[in-house]
Enzyme design. Sequence first.
Site, PDB file in Angstrom:
ATOM      1  N   GLY A  29       1.060   7.710  -4.692  1.00 51.81           N
ATOM      2  CA  GLY A  29       1.028   6.852  -3.515  1.00 51.81           C
ATOM      3  C   GLY A  29       1.387   5.430  -3.899  1.00 51.81           C
ATOM      4  O   GLY A  29       1.138   5.003  -5.032  1.00 51.81           O
TER       5      GLY A  29
ATOM      6  N   GLN B  65       2.437  -3.487  -3.368  1.00 52.11           N
ATOM      7  CA  GLN B  65       2.467  -3.239  -4.823  1.00 52.11           C
ATOM      8  C   GLN B  65       3.847  -3.510  -5.417  1.00 52.11           C
ATOM      9  O   GLN B  65       3.988  -3.636  -6.626  1.00 52.11           O
ATOM     10  CB  GLN B  65       2.023  -1.804  -5.134  1.00 52.11           C
ATOM     11  CG  GLN B  65       0.546  -1.550  -4.809  1.00 52.11           C
ATOM     12  CD  GLN B  65       0.158  -0.132  -5.147  1.00 52.11           C
ATOM     13  OE1 GLN B  65       0.324   0.765  -4.326  1.00 52.11           O
ATOM     14  NE2 GLN B  65      -0.350   0.080  -6.349  1.00 52.11           N
TER      15      GLN B  65
ATOM     16  N   CYS C 179      -4.847   3.732  -9.911  1.00 55.78           N
ATOM     17  CA  CYS C 179      -3.949   2.887  -9.114  1.00 55.78           C
ATOM     18  C   CYS C 179      -2.864   2.327 -10.016  1.00 55.78           C
ATOM     19  O   CYS C 179      -3.157   1.851 -11.112  1.00 55.78           O
ATOM     20  CB  CYS C 179      -4.735   1.742  -8.488  1.00 55.78           C
ATOM     21  SG  CYS C 179      -3.713   0.644  -7.500  1.00 55.78           S
ATOM     22  N   LEU C 180      -1.616   2.383  -9.553  1.00 60.02           N
ATOM     23  CA  LEU C 180      -0.504   1.892 -10.379  1.00 60.02           C
ATOM     24  C   LEU C 180      -0.617   0.385 -10.641  1.00 60.02           C
ATOM     25  O   LEU C 180      -0.041  -0.113 -11.600  1.00 60.02           O
ATOM     26  CB  LEU C 180       0.837   2.213  -9.706  1.00 60.02           C
ATOM     27  CG  LEU C 180       1.151   3.712  -9.595  1.00 60.02           C
ATOM     28  CD1 LEU C 180       2.437   3.926  -8.801  1.00 60.02           C
ATOM     29  CD2 LEU C 180       1.272   4.345 -10.982  1.00 60.02           C
TER      30      LEU C 180
ATOM     31  N   HIS D 247      -6.977   5.116   0.174  1.00 61.47           N
ATOM     32  CA  HIS D 247      -6.755   4.219  -0.961  1.00 61.47           C
ATOM     33  C   HIS D 247      -5.585   3.277  -0.661  1.00 61.47           C
ATOM     34  O   HIS D 247      -5.682   2.060  -0.856  1.00 61.47           O
ATOM     35  CB  HIS D 247      -6.464   5.052  -2.226  1.00 61.47           C
ATOM     36  CG  HIS D 247      -6.030   4.252  -3.412  1.00 61.47           C
ATOM     37  ND1 HIS D 247      -6.796   4.128  -4.546  1.00 61.47           N
ATOM     38  CD2 HIS D 247      -4.906   3.529  -3.651  1.00 61.47           C
ATOM     39  CE1 HIS D 247      -6.160   3.357  -5.421  1.00 61.47           C
ATOM     40  NE2 HIS D 247      -5.001   2.981  -4.904  1.00 61.47           N
ATOM     41  N   GLU D 248      -4.480   3.844  -0.169  1.00 63.76           N
ATOM     42  CA  GLU D 248      -3.297   3.017   0.118  1.00 63.76           C
ATOM     43  C   GLU D 248      -3.564   2.051   1.270  1.00 63.76           C
ATOM     44  O   GLU D 248      -3.078   0.916   1.268  1.00 63.76           O
ATOM     45  CB  GLU D 248      -2.079   3.893   0.433  1.00 63.76           C
ATOM     46  CG  GLU D 248      -1.672   4.867  -0.671  1.00 63.76           C
ATOM     47  CD  GLU D 248      -1.526   4.233  -2.044  1.00 63.76           C
ATOM     48  OE1 GLU D 248      -1.167   3.038  -2.117  1.00 63.76           O
ATOM     49  OE2 GLU D 248      -1.781   4.917  -3.049  1.00 63.76           O
TER      50      GLU D 248
ATOM     51  N   HIS E 224      -4.918  -1.216   0.211  1.00 62.38           N
ATOM     52  CA  HIS E 224      -3.932  -2.191  -0.278  1.00 62.38           C
ATOM     53  C   HIS E 224      -3.421  -3.072   0.858  1.00 62.38           C
ATOM     54  O   HIS E 224      -3.134  -4.255   0.662  1.00 62.38           O
ATOM     55  CB  HIS E 224      -2.736  -1.471  -0.918  1.00 62.38           C
ATOM     56  CG  HIS E 224      -2.995  -0.993  -2.313  1.00 62.38           C
ATOM     57  ND1 HIS E 224      -3.232  -1.852  -3.359  1.00 62.38           N
ATOM     58  CD2 HIS E 224      -3.038   0.254  -2.835  1.00 62.38           C
ATOM     59  CE1 HIS E 224      -3.418  -1.141  -4.475  1.00 62.38           C
ATOM     60  NE2 HIS E 224      -3.310   0.144  -4.178  1.00 62.38           N
TER      61      HIS E 224
HETATM   62 NI    NI Z   1      -3.459   1.721  -5.541  1.00 64.06          NI
END
Ligand code: NI
Length: 176
Positions: A46, A51, A101-102, A143-144, A147
């Site tokens: 995701g 990001q 998370c990236l 989660h996304e 952000h």
């Molecule tokens: Ni994330």
Amino acid sequence: MALREIIEVPDPRLKVVSEPVTVFDEDLRTLVADMFETMYAAPGIGLAAIQVAVPLRVLVIDLQEPETEDEDAEPVKDPRVFINPELFDPSDALNTYSEGCLSVPEIYVDIDRPAAIGVRWQDLAGTRHEELIDGMLATCLQHEMDHLEGIVLLDYLSRLKRTMVLKKLEKLRSAA
Ligand code: NI
């Protein structure tokens, strides 16, 4: 398509609240294509536009779950795009996943979230959709969504733990 740079904590841009998409044009299609390419390359399941430093309410998700239980089975691509997503009707039942998370590399945090939830969103053409989702997709989407509000995994930790994690990441980066 092009790979974009994924920004990482403590980059202050990750705290920005993203703006709704109002124009469904070629630039938006390019952004989404780039986000998929960047997410697959990372690799991740995701990614939110912020990001890659674009403060728009755009998410891409692909759980890439194999169709069978066979561990050697090839992952099946199932790209999903959520533009201007909104959540509704969260279940009382919670799921706990160890989330990564990236933008927070190498860190995993156990987070409780509603196990099932409704989502309304628009697609690349601006058409509205609605769906009830559960399982990994529900967790990943929530989660996304965080952000989009400027919230990252670290915000679920105590201040002390957050400071420790940021120090660890700094050490990892200087060693790289
Ligand atoms: Ni994330």
